[in-house]
Enzyme design. Structure first.
Site, PDB file in Angstrom:
ATOM      1  N   ASP A   1       6.399   1.143   6.261  1.00  0.00           N
ATOM      2  CA  ASP A   1       4.957   0.850   6.210  1.00  0.00           C
ATOM      3  C   ASP A   1       4.268   1.797   5.257  1.00  0.00           C
ATOM      4  O   ASP A   1       3.773   2.832   5.665  1.00  0.00           O
ATOM      5  CB  ASP A   1       4.358   0.965   7.617  1.00  0.00           C
ATOM      6  CG  ASP A   1       2.876   0.669   7.652  1.00  0.00           C
ATOM      7  OD1 ASP A   1       2.374   0.047   6.706  1.00  0.00           O
ATOM      8  OD2 ASP A   1       2.215   1.070   8.622  1.00  0.00           O
TER       9      ASP A   1
ATOM     10  N   ASP B   1      -0.639   4.430   0.744  1.00  0.00           N
ATOM     11  CA  ASP B   1      -1.136   5.436   1.692  1.00  0.00           C
ATOM     12  C   ASP B   1      -0.357   5.293   2.996  1.00  0.00           C
ATOM     13  O   ASP B   1       0.169   4.226   3.306  1.00  0.00           O
ATOM     14  CB  ASP B   1      -2.643   5.271   1.940  1.00  0.00           C
ATOM     15  CG  ASP B   1      -3.025   3.904   2.503  1.00  0.00           C
ATOM     16  OD1 ASP B   1      -2.507   2.891   1.983  1.00  0.00           O
ATOM     17  OD2 ASP B   1      -3.819   3.830   3.457  1.00  0.00           O
TER      18      ASP B   1
ATOM     19  N   HIS C   1       0.833  -1.210   0.000  1.00  0.00           N
ATOM     20  CA  HIS C   1       0.000   0.000   0.000  1.00  0.00           C
ATOM     21  C   HIS C   1       0.863   1.254   0.000  1.00  0.00           C
ATOM     22  O   HIS C   1       1.970   1.277   0.549  1.00  0.00           O
ATOM     23  CB  HIS C   1      -1.011   0.006   1.151  1.00  0.00           C
ATOM     24  CG  HIS C   1      -0.425   0.078   2.538  1.00  0.00           C
ATOM     25  ND1 HIS C   1      -0.205   1.263   3.190  1.00  0.00           N
ATOM     26  CD2 HIS C   1      -0.052  -0.887   3.402  1.00  0.00           C
ATOM     27  CE1 HIS C   1       0.275   1.024   4.404  1.00  0.00           C
ATOM     28  NE2 HIS C   1       0.393  -0.283   4.557  1.00  0.00           N
TER      29      HIS C   1
ATOM     30  N   ASP D   1       3.904  -6.302   4.556  1.00  0.00           N
ATOM     31  CA  ASP D   1       3.367  -5.212   5.386  1.00  0.00           C
ATOM     32  C   ASP D   1       3.340  -5.597   6.855  1.00  0.00           C
ATOM     33  O   ASP D   1       2.532  -5.097   7.624  1.00  0.00           O
ATOM     34  CB  ASP D   1       1.948  -4.872   4.884  1.00  0.00           C
ATOM     35  CG  ASP D   1       1.444  -3.550   5.443  1.00  0.00           C
ATOM     36  OD1 ASP D   1       2.282  -2.712   5.839  1.00  0.00           O
ATOM     37  OD2 ASP D   1       0.225  -3.364   5.496  1.00  0.00           O
TER      38      ASP D   1
ATOM     39  N   GLU E   1      -5.292   1.328   2.861  1.00  0.00           N
ATOM     40  CA  GLU E   1      -5.009   0.263   3.817  1.00  0.00           C
ATOM     41  C   GLU E   1      -5.104   0.775   5.240  1.00  0.00           C
ATOM     42  O   GLU E   1      -5.579   0.081   6.129  1.00  0.00           O
ATOM     43  CB  GLU E   1      -3.615  -0.326   3.562  1.00  0.00           C
ATOM     44  CG  GLU E   1      -3.361  -1.647   4.294  1.00  0.00           C
ATOM     45  CD  GLU E   1      -2.928  -1.490   5.748  1.00  0.00           C
ATOM     46  OE1 GLU E   1      -3.078  -2.464   6.507  1.00  0.00           O
ATOM     47  OE2 GLU E   1      -2.457  -0.400   6.151  1.00  0.00           O
ATOM     48  N   GLU E   2      -4.652   1.997   5.457  1.00  0.00           N
ATOM     49  CA  GLU E   2      -4.590   2.521   6.818  1.00  0.00           C
ATOM     50  C   GLU E   2      -5.971   2.933   7.342  1.00  0.00           C
ATOM     51  O   GLU E   2      -6.088   3.281   8.513  1.00  0.00           O
ATOM     52  CB  GLU E   2      -3.619   3.703   6.896  1.00  0.00           C
ATOM     53  CG  GLU E   2      -2.171   3.340   6.549  1.00  0.00           C
ATOM     54  CD  GLU E   2      -1.495   2.439   7.584  1.00  0.00           C
ATOM     55  OE1 GLU E   2      -2.155   2.047   8.565  1.00  0.00           O
ATOM     56  OE2 GLU E   2      -0.313   2.106   7.391  1.00  0.00           O
TER      57      GLU E   2
ATOM     58  N   HIS F   1       4.156   3.852  12.024  1.00  0.00           N
ATOM     59  CA  HIS F   1       3.206   4.786  12.658  1.00  0.00           C
ATOM     60  C   HIS F   1       3.869   5.658  13.743  1.00  0.00           C
ATOM     61  O   HIS F   1       3.181   6.395  14.432  1.00  0.00           O
ATOM     62  CB  HIS F   1       1.996   4.055  13.283  1.00  0.00           C
ATOM     63  CG  HIS F   1       1.157   3.292  12.295  1.00  0.00           C
ATOM     64  ND1 HIS F   1      -0.148   2.952  12.508  1.00  0.00           N
ATOM     65  CD2 HIS F   1       1.454   2.799  11.074  1.00  0.00           C
ATOM     66  CE1 HIS F   1      -0.623   2.278  11.469  1.00  0.00           C
ATOM     67  NE2 HIS F   1       0.352   2.176  10.593  1.00  0.00           N
TER      68      HIS F   1
END
Ligand SMILES: [Zn+2]
Length: 460
Positions: A114, A85, A83, A172, A148-149, A433
């Protein structure tokens, strides 16, 4: 077989990866045509697709929700699912979060690990295979999502338009691989309130928690007392001390405001936190209230599901975990919202039956809070995909490691017969994150080599 191309092109791999990391692709909501997740996500997808095209592959943008880069012929294909995003950057970064600067061998950027970095590794892995001249018997697709997030709408839309692969992996999560993921089920326990004025203390309102997938760190309660409010307050303070509950008690006339503190952690391991709503139950149950049995129940709510009838475990994913994430009580209704992470051999219906059996006698109904649930995801350990990827990891790193399971959800759930494979190496700090998210340059290159071997073995 593929290492030579990767070593020869290392500068380009690094530079092109920095390129996509410099795009601010924090997911957003947008009504612009073809940009459902905002201009940043759209730009990141355009960048990747254009790069795919330059590398000699076929590409497709699926309505701005997702896209793919494809190589090979035939109907069946192997998928790598990444992903583009990213989550918001937050504060406190040492280096600019969209600078992709390299310091001490690390690329610093939101999305470095990520998941934009690993997605680029997969793309260059495809190129390394193609450049080596070997032939594959199946098509290979790098599918890139843009939601995805948040809500995975990218995958819903993609697979409305495109066929499913016969198998694949998502870079991921963690190496060596994750083959089993618990199911996620959210539900409410609700109960109407009657005759709340009949006792000497009345719970007027209670609210706790921000998100059902976090252990709540705060719960606020407003009480009124028909008798001596100060006496009720000191009873609460005394109980808090005895029970080890952190709280603040304020009296204003006949009204008492109670703020109870907890410690917030992710709901996939709720046993490591302190649940402020449960702590509040320990205080309320000692008071003379109309709903005393409910507060007693609340005080006993645990993280292994025993109090609600669902304590269980399984061979693959281990014990169920339960988090009472949200509570909302007004003068009419009590609502407690739970987030369960349940074993791969159970279904939502199994859980509902057990919960009803245990909580029905206390007067609770089980209702749907309208939060998306997830079925467990499980690929047998002896399946070809698990065995192949474990072998590739061992050959490429010299490390024989046991495969993993998780209570969280990885992108592998989006497709059948898929596992999470990388891109985090064991022993590395988990910086996804977080501020100062980074990926080691050498890990980017190592990953590209591992993915090339993996894709080749799955599609040869
Ligand atoms: Zn991710």
């Amino acid at each position: 077989m593929f290492e030579k191309w990767i070593d020869q092109n290392r500068d380009d791999i690094i530079a092109k990866t920095q390129g996509v990391l410099r795009i601010d692709s924090v997911g957003a909501e947008s009504t612009a045509p073809d940009q459902p997740f905002g201009p940043g996500c759209a730009e990141a997808l355009d960048y990747a697709l254009q790069l795919g095209q330059e590398l000699g592959f076929a590409v497709k943008n699926v309505d701005g929700y997702a896209g793919h880069i494809e190589w090979g012929d035939g109907d069946d294909y192997i998928a790598v699912l990444g992903h583009l995003d990213v989550v918001p950057v937050g504060t406190g970064w040492t280096y600019p979060p969209f600078g992709a600067e390299i310091h001490d061998g690390k690329i610093y950027a939101r999305g470095a690990i990520d998941d934009k970095g690993p997605t680029m590794a997969a793309l260059f892995a495809m190129k390394a295979i193609q450049a080596s001249g070997v032939q594959l018997s199946k098509k290979v697709r790098l599918i890139m999502g843009l939601d995805e997030e948040s809500n995975w709408r990218c995958m819903d839309r993609y697979f409305e338009k495109e066929p499913f692969p016969i198998g694949g992996f998502t870079p991921d999560a963690d190496f060596p691989l994750i083959y089993a993921e618990k199911g996620i089920y959210c539900f409410n326990l609700t109960k109407p309130r009657h005759n709340i004025e009949t006792a000497s203390v009345v719970v007027r309102e209670l609210s706790g928690g921000n998100r059902v997938n976090m252990v709540p760190d705060s719960c606020r309660i407003v009480l009124t007392a028909t008798g001596d409010a100060e006496a009720v307050a000191s009873q609460l303070r005394h109980t808090a001390e005895q029970e080890g509950v952190k709280c603040q008690v304020d009296v204003n006339g006949s009204e008492i405001t109670l703020i109870v503190e907890g410690i917030s952690v992710h709901s996939m391991a709720p046993q490591h936190g302190i649940n402020a709503i449960v702590q509040a139950g320990k205080l309320l149950k000692v008071l003379d209230t109309a709903d005393q049995a409910i507060w007693a129940f609340l005080s006993e709510v645990d993280t292994d599901g025993e109090r609600i009838g669902v304590k269980m475990t399984c061979h693959a994913t281990g014990p169920l975990t339960s988090n009472l994430g949200l509570a909302s009580v007004d003068e009419e209704t009590i609502t407690f919202t739970f987030n369960l992470r349940f074993p791969v051999d159970k279904t939502e219906d199994d859980l509902i039956a057990l919960i009803k059996q245990k909580t029905g006698p206390i007067g609770f109904d089980v209702t749907d809070p309208g939060i998306a649930n997830m079925k467990p995801h499980y690929v047998p350990l002896d399946s070809e995909i698990v065995q192949t990827l474990l072998k590739v990891y061992e050959e490429e790193t010299g490390e024989k490691l046991a495969p993993l399971t998780t209570g969280g959800g990885t992108y592998a759930r989006a497709i059948p017969n898929a596992v999470a494979f990388g891109a985090q190496f064991p022993g590395q700090p988990d910086v996804a994150h977080q501020k100062d998210e980074f990926w080691e340059v050498e890990h980017l290159l190592k990953c590209t080599k591992i993915f090339a071997k993996a894709i080749y073995e799955l599609a040869k």
